[in-house]
Scaffold this active site. Sequence first.
Site, PDB file in Angstrom:
ATOM      1  N   ASP A 185       0.008 -36.910  16.384  1.00  0.00           N
ATOM      2  CA  ASP A 185      -1.326 -36.782  16.965  1.00  0.00           C
ATOM      3  C   ASP A 185      -2.018 -38.140  16.821  1.00  0.00           C
ATOM      4  OD1 ASP A 185      -3.638 -35.893  18.160  1.00  0.00           O
ATOM      5  OD2 ASP A 185      -3.775 -34.044  17.009  1.00  0.00           O
TER       6      ASP A 185
HETATM    7  C1  NOJ Z   1      -6.363 -35.446  19.109  1.00  0.00           C
HETATM    8  C2  NOJ Z   1      -6.144 -33.992  19.384  1.00  0.00           C
HETATM    9  O1  NOJ Z   1      -5.901 -33.294  18.178  1.00  0.00           O
HETATM   10  C3  NOJ Z   1      -4.995 -33.728  20.338  1.00  0.00           C
HETATM   11  O2  NOJ Z   1      -4.990 -32.362  20.664  1.00  0.00           O
HETATM   12  C4  NOJ Z   1      -5.124 -34.587  21.563  1.00  0.00           C
HETATM   13  O3  NOJ Z   1      -4.104 -34.290  22.476  1.00  0.00           O
HETATM   14  C5  NOJ Z   1      -5.086 -36.049  21.142  1.00  0.00           C
HETATM   15  N1  NOJ Z   1      -6.201 -36.304  20.260  1.00  0.00           N
HETATM   16  C6  NOJ Z   1      -5.131 -37.008  22.322  1.00  0.00           C
HETATM   17  O4  NOJ Z   1      -6.363 -37.036  22.908  1.00  0.00           O
END
Ligand code: NOJ
Length: 759
Positions: free
Chosen positions: A292
């Site tokens: 993530d």
């Molecule tokens: C953080 C989030 O937890 C995730 O769901 C998302 O896809 C990413 N950022 C990218 O924006």
Amino acid sequence: MKVVLAWFLMLMGVAAFAASNSYGPITKKDPALEKRIDSLIEKMSVEEKIGQLALRDWGMYSKEQIPQIKQAIREGKLGGFLNVSMSQVNDQAFAELQKVAVEESPNGIPLIFGQDVIHGYKTIFPIPLGQAASWNADLVERGARVAALEASADGVRWTFAPMIDIARDPRWGRIAESLGEDPLLASDLGVAMVKGFQTDDPSQPTSLAACAKHFVAYGATEGGRDYNSAYVPEGILRDIYLKPFKAAVDAGLMTIMSSYNALNDIPATANAFTLKTILRDEWGFNGFVVSDWNSVLEMIPHGFAKDDRHAAELSANAGIDFEMHSDSYERYLPDLIKQGKFSEEDLNIAVRNILRVKMMLGLWENPYPVGNQEDTFLNADFLASAKEAAEQSFVLLKNEGNILPLKKSQKVAVIGPLADAAHEQLGTWIYDGEKKDTRTVLPALKKYVGDDANILYAPGVSYSRDKSTDGFAAAIAAAKKADVILYIGGEESILSGEGHSRGDIRLPGVQQALIGELAKLDKPLVQVIMAGRLIQLDQTLTQSDALMMAWHPGTMGGPALVDVLYGERSPVGRLPLTWPITVGQIPYYYNHLATGRPASDDNYTRIDDIEQEIFQHFPGNSSNLLDLGHLPQFPFGYGLTYSTFSYDKVKINKSKIKLGKSLTASVVIKNTGKVTATEVVQLYVQDKVGSRARPVRELKGYQRVTLAPGKSQKVTFELHTDNLAFHNPSMELVTEPGEFNLWIAPNALAGKALAFEVQ
Ligand code: NOJ
């Protein structure tokens, strides 16, 4: 019919420019593809391989940095970008960056562009939790397809969806993005999204690689506080939290994202047990795993990695292929390889996973966006699908005196902060959808009723958190003149989603007070809630004659709601979550384990009925709360229609079945009301005795049946003993012989149990 035909033509049109480079499902490695990867990998330097593992956030760069970024691409130091289309830096960014990668980087490996296309791109569908309330996989698949067609026209070929975290806590802001609390429903709808995004042929330039997230147990975050720790025993992890991921992997899912939380004390981004043992060794996943955003480096504040280098070492060794946002792989992997702390063999595995997905997407054949934005964005068929999805997401929870559907002849006072809030009805994770394209309720209502004089609009508060009561007088004055009060409130978009959890889940601001004032007028009151989570209703439930949960319904939410409120369609949505009375009941999910002292109406004593100074063991020592009882506000699977249904002749064809065989359970459903409506018939099972204590009920099937008044239909479910399997204490997936209960019912608390035995 027209819509279906248009769809067909559009998909045919797409096929006409698609590359014929399908490698079959990723679940089986295609020898020709593996050979192609081999010959590319042979030509790549270690630096270029590490470059493929770098995924950077385009939104973080300024215009001045573009030449520097292009140089990094030229040198083969980047594998892809996220969130390019939302960037204001440069309209042509996709094509420009890709051109450098394809024409000037050492081996011409195309970049992959990913984005959070969560519930639509330009045409916004209801939030995923709302889509889950439709219990309609075909519709959900269509929504994902629309999103893919629109996003790919802009150059996005990878979406960070579906989010299939099982969510049991409405305080958690990200529950809005989830598909609810049930593993079967989340599996079915998650798979539907994967199919809609990827199609059977991901090499079509309109297909997106799907990314199931967040791996894993992010939804079990303690106290609903985002990013927090999750403690999940392995049996529950496998039976509940991992189940939708396994279903998605089996359906050909191409990518997975690790989660921010620590799972049983090990951050998910360095959790070799989930990322390698389960995902790769047990499931045979062949796609890539992305971290993530910054989750690799966030292991430092987690207290798990001592510095950036250590974080890179931990996550690379645990099986994170693609590093999102942070650049620790670029900085430290070369040295970690030299020092033998990360092997070149593992580096090759990570690169292969990424190249496999890129090749399956046909990025060499079609590196640039091919769609025509003007014809694609917000086209009439997409809007019609979004409207249908919104209509099917609405859950009618109360309708006393059949106050709904409304009649055109009624004078309606429209009150509340969300009746005309174009941005707010779109919901969380909207990067490209625009407020200007949103159809809100108020204009849709005026258009439908055709007589402006019958619609009196006085919002009462100007936004959901508004604490001013200045607008109350006007709202009350409008309500006094009306036949019906239509209150449309809830939460603004920003109150749910990532990092937006709440401890108090009542209507924010002074909305409860406003509803209280309106209720005093003694006029029929319809409450519609638009929100990204379940709301603690308190007295607003009794104050409202009718209550409709509309989630954040997206671009077409306004006209969709009007159609349902006025009975053009009967509501069809059913709750994908157990609705608690207050936060004090959380976590409260229907498939909880039985206890040694199950609560029931018979053994429950209300707090005010307890005698003073009574001996400690007063009647009612069962698993309940003295002040709230043992029942939720509304059970999982619950939802009303404008009709009624009877369930008759519930039968099982065999009372005993052998392992490996199926039984058939059936029911005759009759529409006993006055309008055509859809019933969601649900099949639940309880395994009465297990080597691990078993849930009181588990959803094993559901069917949507639409019937005209007076009509009946036999609904049949086939239940195989494999559907009864769970992970035993040795973590083997087994069906244990023994006695079972089975219900065919309209929700998780209804119906009469029938018994059967597995031998
Ligand atoms: C953080 C989030 O937890 C995730 O769901 C998302 O896809 C990413 N950022 C990218 O924006």
